[in-house]
Design an enzyme around this catalytic site. Structure first.
Site, PDB file in Angstrom:
ATOM      1  N   ASN A  12       0.866  -1.186   0.000  1.00 31.52           N
ATOM      2  CA  ASN A  12       0.000   0.000   0.000  1.00 31.52           C
ATOM      3  C   ASN A  12       0.901   1.235   0.000  1.00 31.52           C
ATOM      4  OD1 ASN A  12      -1.823   2.036   0.523  1.00 31.52           O
ATOM      5  ND2 ASN A  12      -2.333   1.356   2.606  1.00 31.52           N
ATOM      6  N   TRP A  13       0.967   1.872  -1.164  1.00 27.62           N
ATOM      7  CA  TRP A  13       1.899   3.004  -1.309  1.00 27.62           C
ATOM      8  C   TRP A  13       1.373   4.276  -0.653  1.00 27.62           C
ATOM      9  CZ3 TRP A  13       3.438   2.458  -7.251  1.00 27.62           C
ATOM     10  CH2 TRP A  13       4.130   1.257  -7.420  1.00 27.62           C
ATOM     11  N   LYS A  14       0.116   4.273  -0.255  1.00 31.15           N
ATOM     12  CA  LYS A  14      -0.512   5.450   0.366  1.00 31.15           C
ATOM     13  C   LYS A  14      -0.275   6.695  -0.508  1.00 31.15           C
ATOM     14  CE  LYS A  14      -0.158   3.178   4.798  1.00 31.15           C
ATOM     15  NZ  LYS A  14      -0.012   3.250   6.237  1.00 31.15           N
ATOM     16  N   HIS A  98      -9.537   1.155   5.590  1.00 30.05           N
ATOM     17  CA  HIS A  98      -8.201   1.329   6.173  1.00 30.05           C
ATOM     18  C   HIS A  98      -8.303   2.316   7.332  1.00 30.05           C
ATOM     19  CE1 HIS A  98      -4.045   2.500   6.697  1.00 30.05           C
ATOM     20  NE2 HIS A  98      -3.718   1.385   6.081  1.00 30.05           N
ATOM     21  N   GLU A 100      -6.570   4.680   8.275  1.00 28.70           N
ATOM     22  CA  GLU A 100      -6.344   6.103   7.945  1.00 28.70           C
ATOM     23  C   GLU A 100      -7.595   6.731   7.345  1.00 28.70           C
ATOM     24  OE1 GLU A 100      -2.704   5.396   5.821  1.00 28.70           O
ATOM     25  OE2 GLU A 100      -1.757   4.920   7.740  1.00 28.70           O
ATOM     26  N   GLU A 170      -5.258  -4.914  10.994  1.00 22.01           N
ATOM     27  CA  GLU A 170      -4.190  -3.934  11.173  1.00 22.01           C
ATOM     28  C   GLU A 170      -4.420  -3.161  12.471  1.00 22.01           C
ATOM     29  OE1 GLU A 170      -2.227  -2.658   7.294  1.00 22.01           O
ATOM     30  OE2 GLU A 170      -4.169  -1.674   7.304  1.00 22.01           O
ATOM     31  N   GLY A 176       2.729   2.172  10.886  1.00 19.24           N
ATOM     32  CA  GLY A 176       3.701   3.252  10.726  1.00 19.24           C
ATOM     33  C   GLY A 176       4.466   3.603  12.001  1.00 19.24           C
ATOM     34  N   SER A 208       3.533  -2.168  10.359  1.00 23.01           N
ATOM     35  CA  SER A 208       4.988  -2.160  10.508  1.00 23.01           C
ATOM     36  C   SER A 208       5.664  -3.467  10.088  1.00 23.01           C
ATOM     37  CB  SER A 208       5.377  -1.800  11.944  1.00 23.01           C
ATOM     38  OG  SER A 208       4.980  -0.479  12.233  1.00 23.01           O
ATOM     39  N   GLY A 229       2.913  -1.220   4.340  1.00 25.78           N
ATOM     40  CA  GLY A 229       2.908   0.200   4.023  1.00 25.78           C
ATOM     41  C   GLY A 229       4.305   0.690   3.700  1.00 25.78           C
TER      42      GLY A 229
HETATM   43  P1  PGA Z   1       2.958   0.271   7.697  1.00 25.68           P
HETATM   44  O1  PGA Z   1       1.487   0.462   7.091  1.00 25.68           O
HETATM   45  O2  PGA Z   1       3.488  -1.010   7.113  1.00 25.68           O
HETATM   46  O3  PGA Z   1       3.721   1.489   7.256  1.00 25.68           O
HETATM   47  O4  PGA Z   1       2.802   0.180   9.181  1.00 25.68           O
HETATM   48  C1  PGA Z   1       0.600  -0.618   6.982  1.00 25.68           C
HETATM   49  C2  PGA Z   1      -0.721  -0.169   6.428  1.00 25.68           C
HETATM   50  O5  PGA Z   1      -1.210   0.905   6.803  1.00 25.68           O
HETATM   51  O6  PGA Z   1      -1.328  -0.860   5.583  1.00 25.68           O
END
Ligand code: PGA
Length: 248
Positions: A12-14, A98, A100, A170, A176, A208, A229
Protein backbone atom coordinates in the site's frame (compact mmCIF):
# COMPACT_ATOMS: atom_id res chain seq x y z
CA UNK A 1 -0.02 -19.74 6.34
CA UNK A 2 -2.14 -22.52 4.93
CA UNK A 3 -0.31 -25.15 2.88
CA UNK A 4 -2.78 -25.15 0.00
CA UNK A 5 -3.41 -21.50 -0.85
CA UNK A 6 -0.91 -18.88 -1.94
CA UNK A 7 -0.14 -16.17 0.63
CA UNK A 8 -0.83 -12.55 -0.29
CA UNK A 9 1.64 -9.69 -0.04
CA UNK A 10 0.05 -6.31 -0.75
CA UNK A 11 2.02 -3.08 -0.96
CA UNK A 12 0.00 0.00 0.00
CA UNK A 13 1.90 3.00 -1.31
CA UNK A 14 -0.51 5.45 0.37
CA UNK A 15 0.15 9.08 -0.72
CA UNK A 16 3.80 8.51 -1.56
CA UNK A 17 6.15 8.49 -4.57
CA UNK A 18 5.99 10.58 -7.74
CA UNK A 19 5.17 9.34 -11.23
CA UNK A 20 8.72 8.41 -12.14
CA UNK A 21 9.37 6.62 -8.83
CA UNK A 22 6.04 4.77 -9.11
CA UNK A 23 6.95 3.58 -12.62
CA UNK A 24 10.39 2.39 -11.56
CA UNK A 25 9.07 0.59 -8.48
CA UNK A 26 6.20 -1.07 -10.38
CA UNK A 27 8.62 -2.26 -13.06
CA UNK A 28 11.12 -3.67 -10.57
CA UNK A 29 8.33 -5.62 -8.89
CA UNK A 30 6.68 -6.76 -12.13
CA UNK A 31 10.02 -8.00 -13.50
CA UNK A 32 11.06 -9.91 -10.39
CA UNK A 33 10.55 -13.68 -10.68
CA UNK A 34 9.81 -13.96 -6.96
CA UNK A 35 6.45 -12.28 -7.58
CA UNK A 36 5.33 -15.18 -9.76
CA UNK A 37 5.62 -18.46 -7.89
CA UNK A 38 3.67 -19.66 -4.86
CA UNK A 39 2.59 -16.16 -3.87
CA UNK A 40 0.05 -13.48 -4.79
CA UNK A 41 1.46 -9.98 -4.93
CA UNK A 42 -0.63 -6.83 -5.17
CA UNK A 43 0.12 -3.11 -5.42
CA UNK A 44 -2.09 -0.21 -4.33
CA UNK A 45 -0.65 2.94 -5.94
CA UNK A 46 -2.09 6.46 -5.54
CA UNK A 47 -5.04 7.02 -7.93
CA UNK A 48 -3.20 9.28 -10.42
CA UNK A 49 -0.61 6.56 -11.07
CA UNK A 50 -3.03 3.64 -11.48
CA UNK A 51 -3.14 3.85 -15.24
CA UNK A 52 0.63 3.85 -15.62
CA UNK A 53 1.13 1.06 -13.09
CA UNK A 54 -1.63 -0.97 -14.80
CA UNK A 55 0.26 -0.64 -18.08
CA UNK A 56 3.50 -1.78 -16.47
CA UNK A 57 1.89 -4.76 -14.73
CA UNK A 58 0.11 -5.71 -17.97
CA UNK A 59 -1.44 -9.16 -17.82
CA UNK A 60 1.23 -10.39 -15.41
CA UNK A 61 0.59 -12.00 -12.04
CA UNK A 62 0.83 -8.85 -9.89
CA UNK A 63 -2.65 -7.57 -8.95
CA UNK A 64 -3.63 -3.91 -9.04
CA UNK A 65 -5.53 -2.50 -6.08
CA UNK A 66 -7.31 0.75 -5.30
CA UNK A 67 -6.60 2.32 -1.91
CA UNK A 68 -10.23 3.40 -1.50
CA UNK A 69 -13.44 4.00 -3.47
CA UNK A 70 -16.56 6.14 -3.23
CA UNK A 71 -19.79 4.37 -2.19
CA UNK A 72 -21.65 5.70 -5.25
CA UNK A 73 -20.93 4.64 -8.81
CA UNK A 74 -21.11 8.19 -10.26
CA UNK A 75 -22.34 11.67 -9.57
CA UNK A 76 -21.46 15.08 -8.17
CA UNK A 77 -18.76 13.97 -5.72
CA UNK A 78 -15.82 16.25 -6.37
CA UNK A 79 -12.47 14.60 -5.86
CA UNK A 80 -13.83 11.06 -5.49
CA UNK A 81 -13.17 7.88 -7.44
CA UNK A 82 -15.80 5.17 -7.96
CA UNK A 83 -15.67 1.39 -8.18
CA UNK A 84 -16.54 1.28 -11.91
CA UNK A 85 -13.72 3.78 -12.59
CA UNK A 86 -11.23 1.58 -10.75
CA UNK A 87 -12.48 -1.46 -12.61
CA UNK A 88 -12.03 0.45 -15.85
CA UNK A 89 -8.37 1.06 -14.96
CA UNK A 90 -7.70 -2.67 -14.53
CA UNK A 91 -8.06 -2.71 -10.75
CA UNK A 92 -9.27 -6.04 -9.35
CA UNK A 93 -9.15 -5.45 -5.57
CA UNK A 94 -9.71 -2.44 -3.34
CA UNK A 95 -8.80 -1.62 0.26
CA UNK A 96 -11.88 -0.65 2.25
CA UNK A 97 -11.91 0.69 5.78
CA UNK A 98 -8.20 1.33 6.17
CA UNK A 99 -7.67 2.92 9.58
CA UNK A 100 -6.34 6.10 7.94
CA UNK A 101 -9.67 6.46 6.11
CA UNK A 102 -11.61 5.70 9.29
CA UNK A 103 -9.55 8.10 11.42
CA UNK A 104 -8.54 10.93 9.08
CA UNK A 105 -11.59 10.97 6.83
CA UNK A 106 -14.20 10.18 9.46
CA UNK A 107 -15.40 6.98 7.78
CA UNK A 108 -17.69 5.07 10.13
CA UNK A 109 -18.82 1.46 9.93
CA UNK A 110 -21.89 2.43 7.94
CA UNK A 111 -19.80 4.20 5.29
CA UNK A 112 -17.48 1.21 5.12
CA UNK A 113 -20.45 -1.15 4.68
CA UNK A 114 -21.63 1.00 1.74
CA UNK A 115 -18.16 1.00 0.21
CA UNK A 116 -17.94 -2.79 0.45
CA UNK A 117 -21.30 -3.07 -1.34
CA UNK A 118 -20.06 -0.63 -4.00
CA UNK A 119 -16.88 -2.63 -4.52
CA UNK A 120 -18.79 -5.89 -4.94
CA UNK A 121 -21.29 -4.21 -7.27
CA UNK A 122 -18.39 -2.98 -9.43
CA UNK A 123 -16.88 -6.46 -9.60
CA UNK A 124 -13.96 -5.64 -7.30
CA UNK A 125 -12.80 -7.80 -4.40
CA UNK A 126 -12.72 -5.68 -1.24
CA UNK A 127 -9.86 -6.12 1.21
CA UNK A 128 -11.74 -5.21 4.36
CA UNK A 129 -9.44 -3.61 6.93
CA UNK A 130 -10.19 -3.84 10.65
CA UNK A 131 -8.23 -3.08 13.80
CA UNK A 132 -8.31 -1.59 17.25
CA UNK A 133 -6.56 1.55 18.44
CA UNK A 134 -4.29 1.70 21.48
CA UNK A 135 -6.98 2.78 23.94
CA UNK A 136 -9.21 -0.09 22.79
CA UNK A 137 -6.34 -2.55 23.09
CA UNK A 138 -5.42 -1.33 26.57
CA UNK A 139 -9.01 -1.52 27.80
CA UNK A 140 -9.34 -5.14 26.53
CA UNK A 141 -11.74 -3.98 23.80
CA UNK A 142 -9.73 -5.17 20.79
CA UNK A 143 -11.95 -8.09 19.76
CA UNK A 144 -15.17 -6.22 20.62
CA UNK A 145 -14.08 -3.36 18.35
CA UNK A 146 -13.19 -5.72 15.52
CA UNK A 147 -16.43 -7.66 15.95
CA UNK A 148 -18.43 -4.43 15.54
CA UNK A 149 -16.39 -3.50 12.44
CA UNK A 150 -16.88 -6.95 10.92
CA UNK A 151 -20.58 -7.14 11.69
CA UNK A 152 -21.06 -3.87 9.79
CA UNK A 153 -19.02 -5.29 6.90
CA UNK A 154 -21.08 -8.47 6.88
CA UNK A 155 -24.22 -6.35 6.44
CA UNK A 156 -22.89 -5.18 3.04
CA UNK A 157 -24.70 -6.45 -0.06
CA UNK A 158 -22.99 -9.43 -1.59
CA UNK A 159 -20.10 -9.73 0.88
CA UNK A 160 -18.65 -12.18 1.33
CA UNK A 161 -19.61 -13.53 -2.05
CA UNK A 162 -18.52 -16.50 -4.10
CA UNK A 163 -14.99 -15.23 -4.67
CA UNK A 164 -12.09 -14.82 -2.30
CA UNK A 165 -12.91 -13.21 1.08
CA UNK A 166 -10.06 -10.95 2.16
CA UNK A 167 -9.76 -9.23 5.54
CA UNK A 168 -6.72 -7.36 6.83
CA UNK A 169 -6.16 -7.12 10.57
CA UNK A 170 -4.19 -3.93 11.17
CA UNK A 171 -3.89 -2.80 14.79
CA UNK A 172 -3.92 1.01 14.50
CA UNK A 173 -1.11 1.33 17.06
CA UNK A 174 1.13 -0.84 14.86
CA UNK A 175 0.70 1.15 11.62
CA UNK A 176 3.70 3.25 10.73
CA UNK A 177 5.04 3.04 14.28
CA UNK A 178 7.64 0.29 13.98
CA UNK A 179 5.65 -1.73 16.55
CA UNK A 180 4.49 -5.10 15.29
CA UNK A 181 1.71 -6.84 17.22
CA UNK A 182 2.85 -9.86 19.20
CA UNK A 183 2.34 -13.38 17.88
CA UNK A 184 -0.30 -14.29 20.48
CA UNK A 185 -2.20 -11.05 19.89
CA UNK A 186 -2.33 -11.65 16.16
CA UNK A 187 -3.31 -15.30 16.46
CA UNK A 188 -6.06 -14.49 18.95
CA UNK A 189 -7.57 -11.82 16.71
CA UNK A 190 -7.20 -13.82 13.48
CA UNK A 191 -8.90 -16.80 15.10
CA UNK A 192 -11.70 -14.52 16.31
CA UNK A 193 -12.12 -12.98 12.85
CA UNK A 194 -12.22 -16.43 11.22
CA UNK A 195 -14.99 -17.49 13.59
CA UNK A 196 -17.13 -14.52 12.52
CA UNK A 197 -16.78 -15.09 8.81
CA UNK A 198 -18.60 -17.78 6.90
CA UNK A 199 -16.57 -20.05 4.65
CA UNK A 200 -12.91 -19.76 3.98
CA UNK A 201 -11.64 -16.24 4.63
CA UNK A 202 -8.06 -15.15 4.02
CA UNK A 203 -6.81 -12.98 6.86
CA UNK A 204 -3.82 -10.72 6.29
CA UNK A 205 -1.81 -8.95 8.97
CA UNK A 206 -0.62 -5.37 8.58
CA UNK A 207 1.26 -2.92 10.77
CA UNK A 208 4.99 -2.16 10.51
CA UNK A 209 5.78 -5.33 8.54
CA UNK A 210 9.46 -5.35 7.55
CA UNK A 211 11.83 -7.80 5.85
CA UNK A 212 12.87 -8.98 9.34
CA UNK A 213 9.37 -9.64 10.67
CA UNK A 214 7.76 -10.96 7.46
CA UNK A 215 9.26 -14.47 7.63
CA UNK A 216 8.15 -15.33 11.19
CA UNK A 217 4.71 -13.77 10.56
CA UNK A 218 4.24 -15.65 7.31
CA UNK A 219 5.07 -18.98 8.96
CA UNK A 220 2.08 -18.64 11.29
CA UNK A 221 -0.77 -20.88 10.16
CA UNK A 222 -3.32 -18.22 11.07
CA UNK A 223 -1.75 -15.52 8.87
CA UNK A 224 -2.67 -15.74 5.18
CA UNK A 225 -0.65 -12.78 4.00
CA UNK A 226 0.72 -9.35 4.74
CA UNK A 227 -0.37 -5.78 4.05
CA UNK A 228 2.70 -3.59 3.86
CA UNK A 229 2.91 0.20 4.02
CA UNK A 230 6.27 1.95 4.39
CA UNK A 231 8.35 -1.13 3.55
CA UNK A 232 6.55 -1.37 0.18
CA UNK A 233 8.07 1.90 -1.03
CA UNK A 234 11.38 0.44 -2.13
CA UNK A 235 11.83 -2.65 -4.31
CA UNK A 236 14.57 -3.96 -2.02
CA UNK A 237 12.46 -4.06 1.12
CA UNK A 238 9.24 -5.08 -0.61
CA UNK A 239 10.84 -7.93 -2.58
CA UNK A 240 12.63 -9.10 0.58
CA UNK A 241 9.19 -9.34 2.23
CA UNK A 242 7.79 -11.19 -0.80
CA UNK A 243 10.68 -13.70 -0.63
CA UNK A 244 10.37 -14.13 3.14
CA UNK A 245 6.64 -14.80 2.74
CA UNK A 246 6.94 -17.29 -0.13
CA UNK A 247 6.43 -20.86 1.13
CA UNK A 248 9.44 -23.16 0.76
P1 PGA B 1 2.96 0.27 7.70
O1 PGA B 1 1.49 0.46 7.09
O2 PGA B 1 3.49 -1.01 7.11
O3 PGA B 1 3.72 1.49 7.26
O4 PGA B 1 2.80 0.18 9.18
C1 PGA B 1 0.60 -0.62 6.98
C2 PGA B 1 -0.72 -0.17 6.43
O5 PGA B 1 -1.21 0.91 6.80
O6 PGA B 1 -1.33 -0.86 5.58
Amino acid sequence: MSQTTKPWVIGNWKMNLDRRAAEILAREIADDPSCRAKIKVGLAPPFPYLDRVAEILGHGPVALLGQDLHPEARGAYTGSVSGPMLRDMGVTHVLVGHSERRRLHGEDDNMIRRKISAAVEAGLTPVVCVGEDLAQRESQQAMTTITTQLEAALAADGWPGQGETLVAYEPVWAIGTGRVAGREQIIEIHTGIRRLLPGHARILYGGSVSPDTAGPLAREKEIDGLLVGSASLTATTFLAIVKATTPA
